[in-house]
Design an enzyme around this catalytic site. Sequence first.
Site, PDB file in Angstrom:
ATOM      1  N   CYS C 167      -9.840  -3.533  -3.600  1.00  0.00           N
ATOM      2  CA  CYS C 167      -8.811  -3.253  -1.945  1.00  0.00           C
ATOM      3  C   CYS C 167      -8.908  -1.504  -1.605  1.00  0.00           C
ATOM      4  O   CYS C 167      -8.148  -0.950  -1.284  1.00  0.00           O
ATOM      5  CB  CYS C 167      -7.753  -3.551  -2.258  1.00  0.00           C
ATOM      6  SG  CYS C 167      -8.126  -5.634  -2.553  1.00  0.00           S
ATOM      7  N   HIS C 298      -0.853   2.133   2.685  1.00  0.00           N
ATOM      8  CA  HIS C 298      -2.130   0.667   2.852  1.00  0.00           C
ATOM      9  C   HIS C 298      -0.955  -0.171   2.782  1.00  0.00           C
ATOM     10  O   HIS C 298      -1.318  -1.613   3.059  1.00  0.00           O
ATOM     11  CB  HIS C 298      -2.280   0.436   0.575  1.00  0.00           C
ATOM     12  CG  HIS C 298      -2.180  -0.228   0.028  1.00  0.00           C
ATOM     13  ND1 HIS C 298      -3.807   0.022   0.392  1.00  0.00           N
ATOM     14  CD2 HIS C 298      -2.027  -0.967  -0.425  1.00  0.00           C
ATOM     15  CE1 HIS C 298      -4.196  -0.638  -0.647  1.00  0.00           C
ATOM     16  NE2 HIS C 298      -3.300  -2.212  -1.542  1.00  0.00           N
ATOM     17  N   HIS C 333      -4.817  -8.180   4.825  1.00  0.00           N
ATOM     18  CA  HIS C 333      -5.403  -7.619   3.990  1.00  0.00           C
ATOM     19  C   HIS C 333      -6.878  -7.527   4.203  1.00  0.00           C
ATOM     20  O   HIS C 333      -6.872  -9.268   3.131  1.00  0.00           O
ATOM     21  CB  HIS C 333      -4.285  -7.673   2.707  1.00  0.00           C
ATOM     22  CG  HIS C 333      -5.185  -6.599   1.532  1.00  0.00           C
ATOM     23  ND1 HIS C 333      -6.200  -6.379   1.674  1.00  0.00           N
ATOM     24  CD2 HIS C 333      -4.664  -6.284   0.630  1.00  0.00           C
ATOM     25  CE1 HIS C 333      -5.912  -5.322   0.754  1.00  0.00           C
ATOM     26  NE2 HIS C 333      -5.148  -5.701   0.159  1.00  0.00           N
TER      27      HIS C 333
END
Lengths: 92, 375, 407
Positions: C167, C298, C333
């Site tokens: 990620c 993030h 996400h």
Amino acid sequence: MTQGVTGTPSALQDKIREIVAEELELDQDELSDTGHFVDDYDADSLSLITVIARIEKELGVAVPRDQLTEMATLEQVFAVVGQYATGESRGA
Amino acid sequence: MSTAVAVRPLAVTGCGVVSPAGLGLDRLGHLLHAAVPGNAEPAGDDAADFPPGPLRAVPEFRLADHLGRKGTKNLDRMTALGLIATKLALEQAGAELTAEERDATGVALGTSTGSIRSASAVSRDTLVQERPYQVNPSQFPNTVMNSCAGQLAIWNSLRGVNATLAGGQLSSLFAMRYARVAISQGNAARLVVGGIEELSPQYAWAWHRAGALTPGTALGEGCAVFVVEDAAGLAADRPVLAEVLACEVGFYGATRRPGRTEGLALSVRRALDRSGVAPEQVDAVSLGATSYSALNRVEQRALRAVLGALPAQVSVHDVVGECYSASGAMQLAALLAHWQRVPAPRPRTALVTSVGLDGNVGALVVREGRGGRPD
Amino acid sequence: MPDDTLRRVVVTGLGAVSSVGIGADAFAAAIRAGTTGTGPITSFDTSGFPHVMAGEVRDFDPDALLENLSPDQWGRSSLLGAAAARQAVVDADLDPELLARSRAGSIMGTTGGESTVLQQLTEQWVHQGLKSIDPHIVAQAPASQIANAVNSELGLTGDAQTVPTACSASNFALGYAYDLVRTGEADIMLAGGADAVNRATHAGFFQLGALAEHTCRPFDANRSGILTGEGGVALLLEPLEHALARGARIYAELLGYGVNCDARHMVNPDSTSIAACIRRAHRSAGVGPEQIDYICAHGTGTPTNDATEVRAVREVFGDRLPPISSIKSMIGHTMGAASGFGALICCKALQDGFLPPTANVARVDQRLGPGVDCVPGSSRPAHLSVVQNHGFAFGGNNAITILGRVA
């Protein structure tokens, strides 16, 4: 088909003990009812989440993830699972 | 706009190999020298599920014998291969790293898919379990492709850059190329770099159904990793197995001209130029494309175009099988193994070449180091 | 080029295929407005899943966006990435022929690689057995196809490397591409990432207790997790001198980046290690914390991530926290593409002068401490000079890029 455990409470507890011991990488006789998973057995958070997941999958008792904080010892797991096992478990 | 500049050599100070030949570089060298193929029998619960056709599998092992039992329950087999290879490589590289050194030590690992066995097992669970979400939480992290590199860092406290590179057959060379850039730019002082591949029924059936390999080719697996450091900064008394000079790559999957043959020849020329090595100084070539008849011809033609007559050829796939993402690392390991077994009066120079089914090509130049041979 | 001089690297082209818009302009306009792109999942059967929301790119038409790739030859992640890369080249106003003749390539990040291809193969395995898997899609399965798709679409012969560092992968890709351009290994690089919504990822995050039921609300007192998302994103990098010489529009200079690894836990983030990564990024970019005008977080929206991230930022910035927001509140996400979308919105924010918002925030979590300005709701005008873009990942992989106006 996963079925709610219909046996005796001790059968349920035996199965829980087995799951916890496996996930914490302990022999069952190393695992006491009151030993703290993290402090005494160095348990990983992911292992504890896996304990909950396996209890749902293998014993048919769905315990919400937020109950993890109440499940720091085997005895506490018995109590929480007992609480959720008495009602109809989610979707079972 | 830019021109090729000379490269800073990377010193290889350790090498760890887990292959169908067994554990360690010596085992690989032994089988290479004897021209004997590695172990053919896969182990494990799903050994009966492989498709027909030859295999080369890492002989059965127990990870706990290498790492102890605690904390190994949820590690998948690919990670186990990587952990053992890394342990061997770091042990060879010398003294235990200090905490400060571990801050500047990283990982660059080539894999095109991660563990297909782990990823497809979780994916399968979403289809066959009573409820689709009932996947094992502890095994879910095994499905990400950087899982192995992450575990290598965790088990060895390597807090530097942690890279995973996917490039099909080129994956291992990509990892080496990444390592060169990362070390030259000061992003790491030292890297565990290499490639990894894992046999599984899912993986083997994919190859079988795709029909890409030359008939009769064995499908292999394993992990080879190297500890690399900036050669210029290395203490004079440190043994160096080899120096990795240039590593040049290109993609010729879509273009008709230049095609793969010209592309590979370009990469080889460029790699030699940047290494300051003339074609006639190349003592050996460790071949990458021996498992595919069409690519084999590409590789041979490109090498002849640059080198003229071919020098000695090493074909590691004869021993370890076709190792896809781990190929380049196995090819490099084979050279080191060969050099260890057959000493020469002067340091030798060799090429590692690679051509992918997808159109990626690349070449790496490596020179034998000081102190690489057993006393 | 002089051999010993590192070149300055700038971003001159942007491409985005996202759940809130196709194209960088559409994407940025939606983000500025605080538009949410998440909704009920349509790409797979969600029967039996307690949570069914994700950020899918529903109107993705690869045929319309790609000039050279045949969509039936590539998996969804590859198509998303290649489409974004094509857009970035158009946006950069670079002659495609000239580009193809340049020393140019791509570095693309991903978490799941071709996860929907793997999903299809798994379905075939379950229903018909391994011996019946479709050889045509087997060839599409390796993650490495994502960068290969970009190079194939654009006819590039340079590096085609996919970095599956989960990620934080797009930031990782940006950092690597920056090094390749800056050192002269390459002249023009496309960098970004791609991932696709799929069953296994959805199931996994649910089982971790990290999946929100309806809404992703980073920094909110009642945040309950992520929503999975998908998309493709690409940034075109070239040397500053080259961009100036051809009169290109320059969005931002990539000033530097930091990467490190927690080396502690596969899943749990580590604030000390993140703080170390921030410091590395600052050192690389030659900036201090006082110069950072904005942090693109993030910001996954899990209780743990946001608390850990803010703690790490405090460790470096002390009491003066720059505005810190999360676009995951809107697009979910997007895994390996996430920090690429972050970098893209940073470029737009520098260029157009705004702070990207965090959507869905009702009440900022007081437990995060004082001074957390997550730009709730919709964007605010702001003159930004230097911004910081976060990406963290499974495996403890942290990657942070620093972008700034060209000074």
